[in-house]
Design an enzyme around this catalytic site. Structure first.
Site, short mmCIF file in Angstrom:
data_model
loop_
_atom_site.label_atom_id
_atom_site.label_comp_id
_atom_site.label_asym_id
_atom_site.label_seq_id
_atom_site.Cartn_x
_atom_site.Cartn_y
_atom_site.Cartn_z
N LYS A 1 -17.60 23.55 -33.75
CA LYS A 1 -16.13 23.54 -33.81
C LYS A 1 -15.56 22.12 -33.79
O LYS A 1 -14.56 21.84 -34.47
CB LYS A 1 -15.52 24.39 -32.70
CG LYS A 1 -15.88 24.01 -31.29
CD LYS A 1 -15.27 24.99 -30.30
CE LYS A 1 -15.64 24.63 -28.87
NZ LYS A 1 -17.10 24.74 -28.63
N THR A 2 -16.19 21.20 -33.03
CA THR A 2 -15.70 19.82 -33.04
C THR A 2 -15.99 19.16 -34.40
O THR A 2 -15.15 18.41 -34.92
CB THR A 2 -16.34 19.00 -31.91
OG1 THR A 2 -16.02 19.60 -30.65
CG2 THR A 2 -15.82 17.57 -31.92
N GLU B 1 -13.10 15.40 -24.55
CA GLU B 1 -14.53 15.56 -24.31
C GLU B 1 -15.32 14.29 -24.63
O GLU B 1 -16.27 13.95 -23.94
CB GLU B 1 -15.06 16.73 -25.16
CG GLU B 1 -16.47 17.15 -24.79
CD GLU B 1 -16.87 18.45 -25.45
OE1 GLU B 1 -17.61 19.22 -24.82
OE2 GLU B 1 -16.43 18.69 -26.59
N ARG C 1 -18.93 9.68 -35.07
CA ARG C 1 -19.12 10.93 -35.80
C ARG C 1 -18.33 10.93 -37.10
O ARG C 1 -18.77 11.50 -38.10
CB ARG C 1 -18.73 12.11 -34.91
CG ARG C 1 -19.56 12.18 -33.64
CD ARG C 1 -19.31 13.42 -32.84
NE ARG C 1 -19.82 14.59 -33.53
CZ ARG C 1 -19.82 15.81 -33.00
NH1 ARG C 1 -19.33 15.99 -31.79
NH2 ARG C 1 -20.28 16.83 -33.67
N GLN D 1 -12.95 27.12 -26.03
CA GLN D 1 -14.26 27.71 -25.79
C GLN D 1 -14.16 29.23 -25.80
O GLN D 1 -13.12 29.81 -25.52
CB GLN D 1 -14.80 27.26 -24.43
CG GLN D 1 -15.19 25.81 -24.37
CD GLN D 1 -16.58 25.56 -24.93
OE1 GLN D 1 -17.08 26.35 -25.71
NE2 GLN D 1 -17.19 24.47 -24.53
N ARG E 1 -11.82 32.34 -23.92
CA ARG E 1 -12.17 32.08 -22.52
C ARG E 1 -10.94 31.85 -21.65
O ARG E 1 -10.00 31.18 -22.04
CB ARG E 1 -13.08 30.86 -22.46
CG ARG E 1 -13.61 30.51 -21.10
CD ARG E 1 -14.59 29.35 -21.23
NE ARG E 1 -14.99 28.84 -19.93
CZ ARG E 1 -15.79 27.79 -19.78
NH1 ARG E 1 -16.24 27.16 -20.84
NH2 ARG E 1 -16.10 27.37 -18.57
N GLY F 1 -5.99 35.63 -21.79
CA GLY F 1 -5.51 36.40 -22.94
C GLY F 1 -4.26 35.82 -23.53
O GLY F 1 -3.87 36.15 -24.66
N ARG G 1 -0.57 35.36 -38.02
CA ARG G 1 0.76 35.95 -37.93
C ARG G 1 1.47 35.99 -39.28
O ARG G 1 2.31 36.85 -39.51
CB ARG G 1 1.59 35.15 -36.93
CG ARG G 1 2.23 36.02 -35.89
CD ARG G 1 2.91 35.20 -34.81
NE ARG G 1 2.52 35.69 -33.49
CZ ARG G 1 2.44 34.95 -32.41
NH1 ARG G 1 2.67 33.66 -32.49
NH2 ARG G 1 2.10 35.47 -31.26
#
Length: 505
Positions: free
Chosen positions: A230-231, A255, A264, A376, A401, A404, A445
């Site tokens: 994802k990163t 992070e 990167r 996450q 995670r 909700g 949406r």
């Protein structure tokens, strides 16, 4: 002039501390006018119900009276002198306000309710001023206390001020005409763009087809389990936007520090393995490729902030400045669960994450730009049965995670999923998933949901369109925009994707 008189004159001119001896902002007479108007006009409460609260009134007696009026109105009962007196009796506060005579005196001095909204806004402003005075006084007290950590005091101050502004922030309605004109202008702009994009392009063709680009005021959640990429996906988007299209973007990395992040990007842009970028063990061809391609990063409108433990309040301050000064058009955050809401009290971490998620959506609306936040997933994905090979490890919205609220607040939720990681090599449609990643649009949406397949080059932390052909750097090539053919590098090619690569992000 005698010496003692001169001393007296000097003492008289000594400045007085402006924080002492001041009457708090208030207007008891205006409070009585509003209460009187509410008791002589049955429609007056609907006009002021969103402006006033019991605590808006400075005089305690008037707080009790307004509470009684509020109770009657909520229960759809008539509001007048008699019913208010009866409600005060029921509340046990009639004697505290001075008995029925106080209610009669209020209404006797009011002839019309014509100015009730104007007067109510005066009271709301004075109430806000009192709140700010109380807030600043508490901050001053905390700052004088040398046992306090000043950084914590600052974060608490920012949190309380944000909470105060949220409670008092009201947005008025808008008549439809200007909104219609704005919508038509967006459609006309989209019609002039290839592919009908109305938002910021991601650089991924199929994804842009489904989303029309990242849309203004949207909160987009990009989620995945560790090792899904994802990163890398976020960095590929950032590179496509800032480096290739020169659209200003802000990247908040909680992070990794800024050097790690840029390493990167160098790997992505220059197609040099991440390990070699870190240890500098490049061969001559790679040094040449670095010299050639590093220029693409120079001058790119990509603004990186690697503040650890960034609070939502710090983010708001920095984001506003970046939009104002650098014309940033999109914000990315890696990642949501590492943020905090210091300065506010929560019963548990789930409540804090809910506040952060809600605040991010509010910020996207305020700045009118898309915000992409990485998140996450919980361990449910790993624990699910893998009997159904294609879907067993497929992430779901319920896997988000800690809260909700993330699913609820987001305008779009994307999952980065690599079935190959779970030894799943074909999807239900028979597509080959070797070296591929599924970008699953699980919530949208404003449009359709579905899957987008992208190439994932783990050694370069790079995602690419499937139609782009990859020519190994050893052959002097790079990813180019031509259709994929049958002569793809075999799985054992040294430049093909390693499913157990060294950069599990």
């Amino acid at each position: 002039m005698p010496e003692e008189n001169r001393k007296t004159r000097r003492n008289t001119n000594t400045p007085i501390d402006p924080g002492l001896g001041h009457m708090p902002p208030q207007s008891v007479e205006t409070e009585r006018l509003v209460l009187g108007a509410l008791m002589i006009d049955k429609d007056a409460f609907t006009i002021v119900s969103e402006i006033l609260r019991p605590e808006t009134f400075y005089e305690p007696r008037n707080q009790y009276v307004f509470s009684a009026i509020q109770s009657l109105s909520v229960n759809e009962r008539p509001v007048d002198v008699v019913t208010v007196v009866e409600q005060l009796k029921k509340d046990g506060t009639l004697e505290k306000v001075g008995g029925p005579i106080y209610i009669y005196d209020i209404t006797a001095s009011v002839a019309t309710s014509a100015n009730v909204e104007y007067h109510s806004r005066i009271l709301a402003q004075k109430f806000l001023a009192r709140q700010l005075i109380s807030f600043s006084s508490q901050i001053q007290t905390d700052a004088f206390d040398e046992s306090n950590d000043i950084d914590i005091v600052m974060q608490q101050a920012e949190g309380k001020l944000f909470e105060l502004s949220q409670k008092n922030m009201k947005q008025d309605y808008t008549q439809i005409d200007p909104v219609v004109r704005q919508a038509v202008e967006i459609m006309q702009k989209a019609a002039s763009n290839t592919g009908g994009l109305t938002g910021v392009p991601s650089g991924f063709t199929k994804l842009d087809d489904m989303t029309s680009g990242w849309q203004r005021s949207d909160l987009v959640i990009i989620a995945g389990r560790p090792a899904m990429g994802k990163t890398s996906f976020a960095l590929s988007i950032a590179k496509n936007i800032a480096v290739d299209q020169r659209i200003p973007i802000a990247f908040f990395s909680l992070e990794m520090n800024n050097v790690q992040l840029v390493n990167r990007l160098i790997s992505n842009t220059c197609e040099i393995e991440g390990k070699k970028v870190m240890n500098g063990q490049l061969d001559d061809a790679e040094w040449n490729r670095l010299d050639k391609n590093i220029r693409k990063l120079e001058g790119a409108p990509l603004y990186i902030d690697d503040t650890p433990g960034l609070s939502i309040f710090e983010l708001r301050t920095k984001a506003r400045r970046l939009v104002r000064e650098k014309k940033v058009e999109i914000i990315m955050i890696d990642y949501l669960q590492l943020m905090n809401a210091n300065g506010m009290k929560f019963g548990n971490r789930q409540e804090e994450v809910s506040t952060i998620s809600r605040s991010l959506k509010s910020l996207a609306k305020e700045l009118d730009i898309p915000i992409l936040a990485l998140s996450q997933l919980n361990r449910s994905v790993e624990q699910r049965d893998n009997t159904n090979k294609a879907d067993g490890k497929r992430p779901q919205l319920s896997d988000l995670r800690e809260s909700g609220a993330i699913e609820q607040d987001a305008d779009m939720v994307l999952f980065v999923h690599r079935p190959e990681y779970y030894h799943i090599y074909h999807d239900d449609n028979g597509n080959d998933l070797h070296g591929m990643a599924q970008i699953i649009i699980a919530k949208h949406r404003k449009g359709a949901v579905g899957d987008v397949l992208l190439h994932f080059r783990g050694e370069y932390t790079r995602f690419a369109n499937p139609e782009d052909t990859y020519i190994p750097p050893s052959a002097g090539g790079e990813i180019i925009g031509s259709k994929l053919n049958a002569n793809m590098p075999p799985p054992d090619d040294p430049f093909s994707y390693n499913p157990d690569g060294d950069l599990p992000y």
